[in-house]
Design a protein around this motif. Sequence first.
Motif, PDB file in Angstrom:
ATOM      1  N   GLY A 138       0.811  -1.209   0.000  1.00 40.83           N
ATOM      2  CA  GLY A 138       0.000   0.000   0.000  1.00 40.83           C
ATOM      3  C   GLY A 138       0.842   1.255   0.000  1.00 40.83           C
ATOM      4  O   GLY A 138       1.959   1.293  -0.517  1.00 40.83           O
ATOM      5  N   SER A 139       0.331   2.276   0.638  1.00 36.94           N
ATOM      6  CA  SER A 139       0.980   3.582   0.628  1.00 36.94           C
ATOM      7  C   SER A 139       0.379   4.427   1.744  1.00 36.94           C
ATOM      8  O   SER A 139      -0.753   4.173   2.189  1.00 36.94           O
ATOM      9  N   ALA A 140       1.141   5.414   2.184  1.00 36.69           N
ATOM     10  CA  ALA A 140       0.548   6.400   3.086  1.00 36.69           C
ATOM     11  C   ALA A 140      -0.678   7.029   2.436  1.00 36.69           C
ATOM     12  O   ALA A 140      -1.603   7.489   3.119  1.00 36.69           O
ATOM     13  N   SER A 236       8.245   9.253   7.500  1.00 36.05           N
ATOM     14  CA  SER A 236       7.305  10.142   6.818  1.00 36.05           C
ATOM     15  C   SER A 236       5.920   9.523   6.753  1.00 36.05           C
ATOM     16  O   SER A 236       4.898  10.232   6.833  1.00 36.05           O
ATOM     17  N   THR A 237       5.847   8.195   6.599  1.00 31.97           N
ATOM     18  CA  THR A 237       4.546   7.523   6.613  1.00 31.97           C
ATOM     19  C   THR A 237       3.897   7.672   7.982  1.00 31.97           C
ATOM     20  O   THR A 237       2.709   7.994   8.095  1.00 31.97           O
ATOM     21  N   THR A 240       2.773  11.313   8.419  1.00 30.96           N
ATOM     22  CA  THR A 240       1.621  11.652   7.580  1.00 30.96           C
ATOM     23  C   THR A 240       0.337  11.070   8.145  1.00 30.96           C
ATOM     24  O   THR A 240      -0.692  11.753   8.239  1.00 30.96           O
ATOM     25  N   LEU A 241       0.372   9.798   8.535  1.00 35.68           N
ATOM     26  CA  LEU A 241      -0.838   9.151   9.031  1.00 35.68           C
ATOM     27  C   LEU A 241      -1.253   9.718  10.391  1.00 35.68           C
ATOM     28  O   LEU A 241      -2.447   9.854  10.670  1.00 35.68           O
ATOM     29  N   ALA A 242      -0.262  10.044  11.216  1.00 32.32           N
ATOM     30  CA  ALA A 242      -0.582  10.645  12.505  1.00 32.32           C
ATOM     31  C   ALA A 242      -1.216  12.029  12.319  1.00 32.32           C
ATOM     32  O   ALA A 242      -2.227  12.356  12.955  1.00 32.32           O
ATOM     33  N   ALA A 243      -0.619  12.840  11.455  1.00 33.43           N
ATOM     34  CA  ALA A 243      -1.158  14.181  11.202  1.00 33.43           C
ATOM     35  C   ALA A 243      -2.553  14.110  10.610  1.00 33.43           C
ATOM     36  O   ALA A 243      -3.442  14.907  10.957  1.00 33.43           O
TER      37      ALA A 243
END
Length: 335
Positions: A138-140, A236-237, A240-243
């Motif tokens: 998958g991906s962020a 970075s993943t 990004t997911l946390a933000a």
Amino acid sequence: MTPQVVVVTGASGGIGRAVASAFGARGARVAMLARGESGLTGAAQDVRAGGGTALPIPTDVADQAQVFSAADRVESELGPIDVWVNVAFTSVFAPFAKIQPDEYRRVTEVSYLGYVYGTMAALQNMKPRDRGTIVQVGSALAYRGIPLQTAYCGAKHAIQGFHEALRCELLHDKSNVHVTMVQMPAVNTPQFSWVLSRLPHHAQPVPPIYQPEVAARGVLYAADHPKRREYWVGASTVGTLAANAIAPGLLDRYLGKTGFSSQQTKQRQPPDAPANLWKPADGPDGRDFGTHGIFDDRAKNSAPQLWASHHHGLLAATASGALAGAAALMLVRRR
């Protein structure tokens, strides 16, 4: 010990090729599915050079008949499939208004339905044996959409929902077939040189950029430890997911301001750039683009976060122990 039999879609370049090579280095029997015959030939050489057995099978994953036929061939020529890794995708870099309906359909058929067909083919063989692992790459962007990639983000979001629903069904059945997902960061793959782009400048991954081998290490670990629902690769993943979980609206505005420029280099898009949406750029009339893209000088070869992701149980236990120790010390001091 009998070598693992592994199927990797999208194996002619990028993450898929790095995954195939990594399994080959383990001595696995690796079936590689992709459209690009030149890329498949190079990928097969990589697998064999690492000590593995290679079976390149030209396949368009958007065609379910081709996918099921490839699975039958793998079972016949290499043996029972132990691991199936879905990686294959295509995309269009453009604002939504500049993407044609048939282009959107094609991205969805390859990048989402290709995963569905691959999973169906794998389960058809794995479930009767009650063993096997399916890894969805998958991906962020499966959680966080970004501008200029509406078709790709839509497909990754769809895979995420599909993965979660299927995992629930397998858990309900108490099946020993496992499915897990690996969410990737920006990776230095050839896609940025062959994706159909209507951007004024050459497309690039949003920094920080990681090498495909980092992604491959995440995939192999997930294949070895498939009971977790998903893994995240790259700080970075995680960020990004946390933000996105905390302040998605704020992230919308931030990406609205920065998402166009951060996905383009200063180099103008060549008018004769290849586009692999309808036919492979690494086909008989093309060339082997290899595993890496053009951003080697900017890409990271390691991701310390990956170790933390793989050992989150140990870290949690260590943190709990540290807290307990601190609490005990405070009690002693109060006495």
